[in-house]
Design an enzyme around this catalytic site. Structure first.
Site, mmCIF file in Angstrom:
data_model
loop_
_atom_site.group_PDB
_atom_site.id
_atom_site.type_symbol
_atom_site.label_atom_id
_atom_site.label_comp_id
_atom_site.label_asym_id
_atom_site.label_seq_id
_atom_site.Cartn_x
_atom_site.Cartn_y
_atom_site.Cartn_z
ATOM 1 N N ARG A 168 -9.782 20.523 21.504
ATOM 2 C CA ARG A 168 -8.801 20.409 22.575
ATOM 3 C C ARG A 168 -8.582 21.782 23.169
ATOM 4 N NH1 ARG A 168 -6.046 15.679 22.504
ATOM 5 N NH2 ARG A 168 -4.226 16.548 23.527
ATOM 6 N N ARG A 197 0.309 16.776 32.122
ATOM 7 C CA ARG A 197 1.565 16.490 32.817
ATOM 8 C C ARG A 197 2.670 16.139 31.828
ATOM 9 N NH1 ARG A 197 3.546 11.803 36.166
ATOM 10 N NH2 ARG A 197 5.126 12.702 37.529
ATOM 11 N N ARG A 198 2.281 15.614 30.719
ATOM 12 C CA ARG A 198 3.288 15.290 29.715
ATOM 13 C C ARG A 198 3.756 16.526 28.967
ATOM 14 N NH1 ARG A 198 -0.320 11.450 28.227
ATOM 15 N NH2 ARG A 198 -0.466 12.267 26.107
ATOM 16 N N LYS A 235 0.831 -1.199 0.000
ATOM 17 C CA LYS A 235 0.000 0.000 0.000
ATOM 18 C C LYS A 235 0.866 1.251 0.000
ATOM 19 C CE LYS A 235 -4.214 -1.819 2.087
ATOM 20 N NZ LYS A 235 -3.848 -3.238 2.150
ATOM 21 N N ASN A 284 1.679 3.347 28.329
ATOM 22 C CA ASN A 284 1.215 2.401 29.343
ATOM 23 C C ASN A 284 1.140 0.987 28.796
ATOM 24 O OD1 ASN A 284 0.964 4.498 31.074
ATOM 25 N ND2 ASN A 284 -1.270 4.589 31.040
ATOM 26 N N ASP A 323 -8.628 16.714 27.546
ATOM 27 C CA ASP A 323 -9.409 16.762 28.770
ATOM 28 C C ASP A 323 -8.452 17.063 29.901
ATOM 29 O OD1 ASP A 323 -7.958 14.526 29.234
ATOM 30 O OD2 ASP A 323 -9.646 13.170 29.467
ATOM 31 N N VAL A 324 -8.962 17.097 31.113
ATOM 32 C CA VAL A 324 -8.085 17.281 32.265
ATOM 33 C C VAL A 324 -8.225 16.056 33.152
ATOM 34 C CG1 VAL A 324 -7.427 18.759 34.172
ATOM 35 C CG2 VAL A 324 -8.472 19.743 32.141
HETATM 36 O O1 LIG Z 1 -6.698 3.451 26.834
HETATM 37 C C1 LIG Z 1 -6.187 4.168 27.705
HETATM 38 C C2 LIG Z 1 -6.465 5.529 27.802
HETATM 39 C C3 LIG Z 1 -5.845 6.265 28.766
HETATM 40 N N1 LIG Z 1 -4.993 5.684 29.635
HETATM 41 C C4 LIG Z 1 -4.317 6.508 30.659
HETATM 42 C C5 LIG Z 1 -3.150 7.215 30.047
HETATM 43 C C6 LIG Z 1 -3.662 8.567 29.753
HETATM 44 O O2 LIG Z 1 -2.663 9.530 29.722
HETATM 45 C C7 LIG Z 1 -4.600 8.779 30.901
HETATM 46 C C8 LIG Z 1 -5.633 9.824 30.617
HETATM 47 O O3 LIG Z 1 -6.413 9.475 29.520
HETATM 48 P P1 LIG Z 1 -6.785 10.523 28.394
HETATM 49 O O4 LIG Z 1 -7.785 9.878 27.495
HETATM 50 O O5 LIG Z 1 -7.188 11.794 28.997
HETATM 51 O O6 LIG Z 1 -5.453 10.678 27.540
HETATM 52 P P2 LIG Z 1 -4.423 11.903 27.553
HETATM 53 O O7 LIG Z 1 -3.069 11.315 27.475
HETATM 54 O O8 LIG Z 1 -4.653 12.801 28.702
HETATM 55 O O9 LIG Z 1 -4.692 12.674 26.190
HETATM 56 P P3 LIG Z 1 -5.788 13.800 25.974
HETATM 57 O O10 LIG Z 1 -5.052 15.061 25.726
HETATM 58 O O11 LIG Z 1 -6.568 13.383 24.780
HETATM 59 O O12 LIG Z 1 -6.635 13.875 27.183
HETATM 60 O O13 LIG Z 1 -5.186 7.509 31.122
HETATM 61 C C9 LIG Z 1 -4.723 4.358 29.560
HETATM 62 O O14 LIG Z 1 -3.954 3.835 30.339
HETATM 63 N N2 LIG Z 1 -5.325 3.622 28.596
HETATM 64 MG MG LIG Z 2 -6.318 13.694 29.243
#
Ligand SMILES: O=c1ccn([C@H]2C[C@H](O)[C@@H](COP(=O)(O)OP(=O)(O)OP(=O)(O)O)O2)c(=O)[nH]1
Ligand SMILES: [Mg+2]
Length: 712
Positions: free
Chosen positions: A371, A404-405, A297, A497, A412-413
């Site tokens: 976002r 935090r990253r 592909k 994770n 979301d928060v």
């Molecule tokens: O399938 C999943 C989804 C999320 N998490 C953990 C890691 C993730 O960082 C945290 C919060 O989830 P969220 O959906 O808010 O992800 P995010 O990393 O905060 O990204 P975003 O900016 O979309 O909220 O929960 C998992 O372990 N498995």
């Molecule tokens: Mg999040």
DNA sequence: TGACAGTGGGT
DNA sequence: ACCCAC
DNA sequence: GTCA
């Protein structure tokens, strides 16, 4: 490759059988009722049906020819399930065994025996006749025809040039043009295996709007580097490829199976990671997580700038993607709605059947897809933190997740709450929600706030003010002894994770938001024994136990999806067993999500054969150490003089021994040094081995006592 | 050919 | 048991 | 879908 060979061989060797086993079901459009049948079985049937040219629909409509149900199911229930008042006469309600029989007999079997329609006086007879004639039609239709193509044709489409001519030249006759465009089914060429994939998931429709295609790669390359900004390592040199693949990835994620989608995602990540524009087929085919099919592909896109496959996506797919965007709705709900004829969010609002969560999801459809800025996320964190401190000033509350990253925007928060004293966290959730709700900060609950002992809250909040929007808010309250694992979990990323948990699993451990367990016993894939939690105080501890170098939150962003796998520096896959010992320093490294880690040692457990080796060497060392110290004492306590006496005047045996020992004892300090060294070496290395089969503290204690007992 | 993370809430 | 989410 |  092997698959293809297999199927064509089968064709050549035994063409009759191949044909016989493949009834043409192309005239059949069936509703398969899962109730009573079981989802898995229903899907197997559906797959078989589709594979033989038939079509499965979810909702009873005018195209339907059959309704397949479990024979124990009453027609009344079927009607209820299908949400219809009556099933049209032309539609045969039959026992699902009918299809099974057709499949095993390799032909269409008369449907009469299997009819389950309620007998209602006169009209049944005519109805039966109607159906009968219809079936006969079909049967005769199939009798004269050959079979097989739709499938082999499919293979050729999927494989590009791969199809060998043997198949295509012998089998053709009827134009196979209607290669089942059912959704995205791009099936593999092998026969027999009904893949009962049954799992759906993997990424909700990836929310970033799909970038319009056909932008000149050169342009992209230049624009990308500057726009992509700091966060990414060096930008995507192949966006024109990944964008196209992404379409398929989300389509698969939202409809069919998560695993195919996962495959795409890994490949996409791999491509994004590639340092330059893909140019040769070699390059394409050597990418990690890119196999034969994806390489083709990719190669097609590289050459033609286009992927034909994209022209054949199910037209319903857009609607499905749209619906999966509502929070609380997944592939199943989306498909249900679409099959009910719903197409827009308006349709959904007016006619769709939504769960409570989905209603909220729909209400905030647009806002949830957006976002927020990092800044706004910070404000939300503050609000929650304040509320927590009002309850108990000792409480700790931090925003995790993408915030935090260090991501510039947050979907979301995610806030984690706990109390260092290990107890005061209890009951905090309820009070917290109470406060936040009374201030009007929380606008909707996605999880019911009824349960007293609640640890997880999913909801909706909105900062006070005019132009603020509704945002998703996740709060978890955890006991302090789980702080590290919970923090690790909640910080993510999700793929980080998953990688880490997989690594743990491969080492006989198990990592969750609660704990890192060791000594897990698995039989096949299922856990027999949960194992015992390792003491974990900080996030770093988890990394250590797993033999990974610590990574700060900012480095846990795996825009790259990947399995943790071990590789040598030279790129050879040395295969498995994370417990491989580094002989040469730095020779072994770990590839995780596209970046490498050097590893130190990893705790073992009795599942590993290595465990016993370690235990054995450990015991050996203990004995050896004992021997050494014994010898030290013994030999040195003998003095040369008395030995010489023995040599002359003792019994014959004593004489013999004495003369053997004498030369050793005479090299006095040489002896001493060797013995001491050996002893020291043994003793010192004991805890090293012990370390790896147990926790450090235990290792030391056991070692010391062992040495005391056996050695000194 | 089986695994691809492990857990919790909602229906 | 399934779906959906983190 | 890929990998082992
Ligand atoms: O399938 C999943 C989804 C999320 N998490 C953990 C890691 C993730 O960082 C945290 C919060 O989830 P969220 O959906 O808010 O992800 P995010 O990393 O905060 O990204 P975003 O900016 O979309 O909220 O929960 C998992 O372990 N498995
Ligand atoms: Mg999040």
């Amino acid at each position: 490759m092997s698959r293809k060979r297999k199927s064509s061989e089968g064709l050549n060797e035994n063409p009759k059988k191949a044909i016989k086993l493949r009834p043409d079901l192309s005239e059949i459009t069936a509703v398969i009722v899962e109730v009573g049948l079981g989802k898995t079985r229903a899907e197997i049937l559906a797959n078989q049906l589709a594979r033989r040219g038939g079509k499965r629909i979810k909702q009873l409509d005018s195209s339907a020819t059959h309704v397949l149900i479990d024979k124990k199911l009453s027609v009344e229930r079927v009607k209820k399930y299908l949400c219809v008042k009556d099933i049209p006469k032309e539609v045969a309600v039959v026992d699902s065994d009918w299809l099974s029989t057709c499949l095993s007999e390799g032909k269409l079997v008369a449907v009469d025996e299997y009819i389950l329609r309620e007998v209602k006086s006169s009209d049944t007879a005519s109805a039966c006749e109607l159906r009968k004639s219809r079936v006969e039609e079909i049967v005769s239709d199939v009798g004269g025809e050959e079979v097989e193509h739709s499938e082999s044709f499919n293979v050729d489409v999927g494989m590009g040039t791969g199809g060998e001519t043997t198949g295509t030249s012998t089998v053709f006759s009827r134009s196979p043009v209607k290669y089942s465009v059912v959704g995205l089914q791009d099936r593999s060429g092998d026969d027999g295996s009904d893949y009962t994939d049954s799992g759906d998931e993997e990424s909700k429709s990836d929310r970033s709007p799909v970038v319009s295609p056909n932008v000149s790669p050169e342009k992209l390359q230049t624009t990308l580097v500057c726009t992509q900004a700091s966060t990414s390592n060096q930008g995507n040199h192949n966006q024109f490829i990944t964008d196209k693949l992404q379409v398929l990835a989300t389509a698969y994620a939202n409809t069919k199976d998560q695993w195919r989608a996962l495959g795409y995602k890994k490949a996409i990540a791999s491509i994004k990671n590639y340092h330059k524009k893909l140019e040769t087929w070699e390059e394409c085919n050597n990418l990690p997580f890119v196999g034969e099919r994806l390489a083709k592909k990719i190669w097609e896109i590289v050459q033609t700038g286009h992927l034909r496959r994209l022209d054949h996506v199910d037209p319903k797919q857009d609607a499905i993607n749209l619906f999966v965007g509502v929070w609380g709705a997944g592939p199943t709900a989306a498909e249900t709605w679409v099959s009910q004829g719903l197409k827009t969010l308006q349709d959904l609002k007016n006619h769709g059947k939504l769960t409570r969560q989905q209603q909220i999801g729909l209400k905030y459809y647009d806002e949830f897809l957006e976002r927020m800025s990092r800044e706004e996320a910070g404000k939300i964190e503050e609000v929650v933190k304040k509320a927590a401190l009002d309850i108990n000033p000792g409480l700790e509350a931090f925003a995790c997740g993408s915030f935090r990253r260090g991501k510039p925007t947050c979907g979301d928060v995610d806030i984690i709450v706990s109390h260092p004293d290990g107890k005061s966290h209890e009951g905090v959730m309820a009070r917290l929600l109470e406060i936040l709700k009374s201030s009007g900060f929380l606008t909707d609950d996605l999880t019911l706030a009824e349960n007293g002992m609640q640890r997880k809250y999913l909801g909706v909040c909105k900062l006070p003010g005019e132009n603020t929007k509704h945002r998703r808010l996740d709060i978890i309250v955890v006991p302090y002894n789980e702080w590290a694992c919970a923090l690790l979990y909640f910080t993510g990323s999700d793929y980080f994770n998953r990688s880490m948990r997989l690594l743990a699993k491969n080492n006989g451990m198990s990592l969750s938001e609660h704990s890192l367990n060791t000594g897990v016993i698995r039989k096949g894939n299922e856990k027999i024994f949960e194992g015992t939690p390792l003491p974990v105080c900080t996030e770093k501890d988890v990394f250590d136990y797993l033999g990974l170098e610590y990574r700060g939150p900012h480095e846990r962003d795996c825009g790259k999806v990947g399995v943790i796998s071990c590789r040598r520096r030279d790129g050879l896959v040395f295969l498995e067993e994370m417990s491989y010992i580094c002989v040469k320093e730095d020779e072994i490294s770990l590839m995780c999500n596209g970046t490498r880690y050097d590893r130190h040692e990893v705790p073992l457990n009795y599942k590993d054969s290595k465990f016993w080796i370690y235990l054995g060497t450990y015991l050996g060392l203990v004995l050896f150490a004992g021997l050494m110290s014994g010898l030290t004492m013994g030999l040195l306590s003998l003095d040369v003089l008395s030995l010489k006496v023995l040599q002359r005047g003792g019994k014959p045996i004593e004489k013999k021994y004495a003369s053997k020992i004498l030369p050793i004892v005479e090299k006095h300090h040489l002896l001493l040094v060797t013995l001491l060294l050996a002893n020291a070496a043994a003793v010192e290395s004991m805890p090293i081995f012990m370390d790896r089969i147990s926790t450090p503290v235990i290792a030391i204690v056991v070692s010391v006592t062992a040495v005391l007992l056996f050695g000194e």
